[in-house]
Enzyme design. Structure first.
Site, PDB file in Angstrom:
ATOM      1  N   ASP A  28      14.455  43.678  73.446  1.00 39.79           N
ATOM      2  CA  ASP A  28      15.924  43.519  72.918  1.00 39.79           C
ATOM      3  C   ASP A  28      15.951  42.562  71.479  1.00 39.79           C
ATOM      4  OD1 ASP A  28      18.574  43.583  73.347  1.00 39.79           O
ATOM      5  OD2 ASP A  28      18.734  41.585  74.136  1.00 39.79           O
ATOM      6  N   ASP A  51      11.393  47.859  74.908  1.00 44.99           N
ATOM      7  CA  ASP A  51      11.498  46.707  73.843  1.00 44.99           C
ATOM      8  C   ASP A  51      11.777  45.378  74.358  1.00 44.99           C
ATOM      9  OD1 ASP A  51      14.516  46.202  73.516  1.00 44.99           O
ATOM     10  OD2 ASP A  51      14.266  48.416  73.803  1.00 44.99           O
TER      11      ASP A  51
END
Length: 269
Positions: free
Chosen positions: A219, A217
């Site tokens: 974050d 991802d």
């Protein structure tokens, strides 16, 4: 008390989120340590032909992911690997990217670490019974192990960034936007919740250690792209699960090289 003779292994692997098995037919061993039990029984499997490589696998969060990152018994996990005689310890882990050029599904073979955790036992030395022990930690990740992992990534077609700093947060919550911005502006590359104190304990135990981040991802999002949503637990698990085959392929390509390296005493690097 376990009456069986303790098995041995050449290489140890700490699993990340969802990475709970390496091979069929592995034997299991319930290790005991002065720090309590590790997160789960260790599984030991053999890889390769001729002289097979014995690999000990331990899921750091437990087989059912019962232990959040701040409650993992890191001391017991590392000590269990030491007692099995591993000469190299590899730690795949899920991570959030702090940089747009490091994309979900890619790997980072980290070379530096920043510890922002608290409240975790982070040393084997609760007292200096035999005099002071201050372990060097300038280079948390063994350079020879890193080289092998990068070589294995190239052989298996996995995109792996050479070097990067992981900032380790306490969890189990994810970062705020302000915290994520701070981490990025500090020049760090990925964020994770388990590399500390794993790396420091491996250093104290004298086991060469390498951490490999599987990016899941961005974050708390990317300021340069408002369309990128902040991380969610569901997204992390989904990306990790979808890329487990890359982790497996990379590790299986690395095992023979790691075993050969440990035969020449990697700890001297």
């Amino acid at each position: 008390m376990n009456d069986r003779q303790r098995p041995t292994a050449d290489i140890g692997v700490f699993g990340g989120s969802g990475f709970y098995s390496l091979a069929d037919g592995a034997e299991t061993w319930e290790e005991t340590t002065p720090w309590g039990p590790p997160s789960a029984p260790v599984t030991i499997a053999e890889f390769g032909t001729g002289t097979p490589v014995r690999v000990a696998f331990l899921p750091r969060h437990g087989t059912d992911h019962r232990f959040p990152p701040h409650r993992v018994n890191y001391r017991a996990n590392v000590d269990a690997m030491r007692r099995l005689g591993v000469r190299a310890l590899i730690a795949p882990f899920a991570a959030g990217s702090l940089r747009p050029e490091i994309k979900p599904g890619e790997f980072v073979v980290c070379d530096q670490l920043v510890d922002r955790t608290w409240g975790r036992p982070s040393t084997f030395y609760d007292e200096f019974a035999d005099g002071p022990v201050h372990a060097p930690f300038a280079d948390p990740y063994d350079p020879e192990l890193r080289h092998v992992l990068l070589e294995a990534a190239a052989e298996t077609g996995v995109t792996a960034h050479d070097g990067g700093t992981v900032v380790v947060v306490n969890g189990p919550r994810f970062s705020s936007r302000a915290e994520s911005r701070w981490h990025r502006e500090a020049g760090w590359h990925v964020v994770n919740m388990t590399q500390a104190p794993e790396a420091a304990l491996a250093m104290e135990a004298g086991i060469p250690f390498a951490g490999i981040a599987l990016v899941t991802d961005y974050d708390a999002g990317l300021e340069s792209d408002p369309g990128v949503e902040p991380v969610s637990q569901e997204a992390v698990f989904a990306v990790f699960e979808a890329n487990l085959h890359k982790v497996r392929a990379l590790l299986q390509a690395a095992f023979p090289k790691l075993a050969a390296l440990s035969d020449t005493d990697v700890s001297e690097t």
